[in-house]
Design an enzyme around this catalytic site. Structure first.
Site, PDB file in Angstrom:
ATOM      1  N   HIS A 108       0.693  -1.393   0.063  1.00 37.63           N
ATOM      2  CA  HIS A 108       0.010  -0.145  -0.121  1.00 37.63           C
ATOM      3  C   HIS A 108       0.908   1.094  -0.182  1.00 37.63           C
ATOM      4  CE1 HIS A 108      -4.107   2.004   1.664  1.00 37.63           C
ATOM      5  NE2 HIS A 108      -3.747   2.252   0.500  1.00 37.63           N
ATOM      6  N   ASP A 272       8.897 -11.046   1.646  1.00 35.14           N
ATOM      7  CA  ASP A 272      10.313 -11.357   1.337  1.00 35.14           C
ATOM      8  C   ASP A 272      10.803  -9.930   0.336  1.00 35.14           C
ATOM      9  OD1 ASP A 272      10.725 -13.861   1.993  1.00 35.14           O
ATOM     10  OD2 ASP A 272      10.182 -14.670   0.087  1.00 35.14           O
ATOM     11  N   ASP A 287      19.341 -11.538  -2.755  1.00 33.42           N
ATOM     12  CA  ASP A 287      18.941 -10.888  -1.650  1.00 33.42           C
ATOM     13  C   ASP A 287      17.990  -9.625  -1.789  1.00 33.42           C
ATOM     14  OD1 ASP A 287      18.891  -9.456   0.951  1.00 33.42           O
ATOM     15  OD2 ASP A 287      20.942 -10.353   1.393  1.00 33.42           O
TER      16      ASP A 287
END
Length: 304
Positions: A108, A272, A287
């Site tokens: 959001h 993630d 990463d």
């Protein structure tokens, strides 16, 4: 001596050609953008709780590489416009010192950042969204149209209030307004107000810039990415509402596309993407900190 020199040259060549390009070869100003980076959290977000950042380890990594970084805090649960107004006041303060900002919003936080760029483009150099539901989320649609939407709102406000209390935000929470903003219909209404960067086709790219503001995005299509991460189970449940579409557990791949799409299929789930929980992500994907650091370098090279 010649053998030693050849060996050193070989090591340097291998390190430089490695996928990570060897972090120690990146200059100290690798992420030193012209304008500061302002991180904007998503739904149920915060700046920091008991020493744990929403953008886990990301701000520190950017700063180590020369970036000037601010972590904003807006209502965890509110409409896009209400969140945007709170963010705007923070951007005005930062821009008063630096001239402009680079807004990076997760979930959001993406539409929230777009609101600021819409009403004050003179303060914004770029908007980057990460896993943001620009065309809505099926999860929001399902909850809003569910008979249990009232209970979900009550529980959501309670959790949002607790998050706000612990993180020291001081904002009222409005789960209903937050969910409505993230539905397909609510997103379409907001896109009519702030159309810049939104793809005009089902799964295309949007305009790369408008009113002097550059637009970028990326997202993921993973759900269960690390067996040690307990949050994967929650996203496994929310993914049931997503049907057969590719998604990150909360946001469809096509819905995440905005402006120049860096990539829309990282093997990352919705958490993630901001290096949560506690940095547990797939060992077979880049990463998340590196992805954002590389983007900071992209902004730097673009003069932003």
């Amino acid at each position: 001596m010649k053998l030693w020199i050849k060996t050193l040259a070989l090591v340097v060549t291998i390190a430089w050609s490695a996928p990570s390009a060897a972090w120690w070869w990146k200059p100290a100003n690798y992420a030193d953008t012209q304008y500061p980076i302002v991180l904007v959290h998503g739904m149920f977000g915060f700046d920091s709780i008991i020493g744990v950042d929403y953008w886990y380890g990301i701000a520190e990594d950017l700063r180590r590489n020369g970036a000037d970084v601010y972590t904003s805090q807006v209502p965890a649960l509110e409409s896009t416009i209400a969140r945007g107004e709170v963010l705007l006041s923070q951007v005005e303060s930062i821009a008063a010192v630096h001239g402009k900002v680079n807004l990076v919003g997760h979930s959001h936080g993406g539409p929230t950042a777009r609101y600021v760029a819409r009403v004050r483009p003179d303060l914004v150099a770029s908007v980057t969204s990460i896993g943001s539901p620009h065309k809505g989320s099926n999860v929001a649609d399902v909850i809003v149209n569910s008979p249990a939407s009232g209970l979900a709102g009550t529980l959501g406000n309670a959790l949002g209030g607790l998050i706000d209390l612990i993180s020291g935000g001081g904002y009222d929470q409005n789960m209903e307004a937050s969910l409505q903003s993230l539905t397909t219909q609510g997103s379409a209404q907001f896109n009519n107000f702030a159309p810049a960067g939104i793809p005009t086709t089902a799964c295309g790219e949007g305009a790369y810039s408008a009113n002097g503001v550059r637009f970028y995005s990326w997202g993921g299509t993973g759900v269960l990415t690390n067996v040690l991460d307990p949050s994967d189970a929650l996203l496994g449940v929310t993914s049931l509402a997503m049907g057969s579409s590719q998604h990150d557990g909360l946001v469809e791949r096509c819905s995440s596309r905005f402006g120049k799409v860096i990539r829309d299929n990282y093997f990352m789930n919705h958490l993630d993407e901001v290096n949560q929980a506690l940095g547990l992500h797939s060992l077979f994907e880049t990463d998340p900190k590196a992805v954002i650091k590389q983007h900071a370098n992209r902004l730097k090279n673009a003069g932003l």
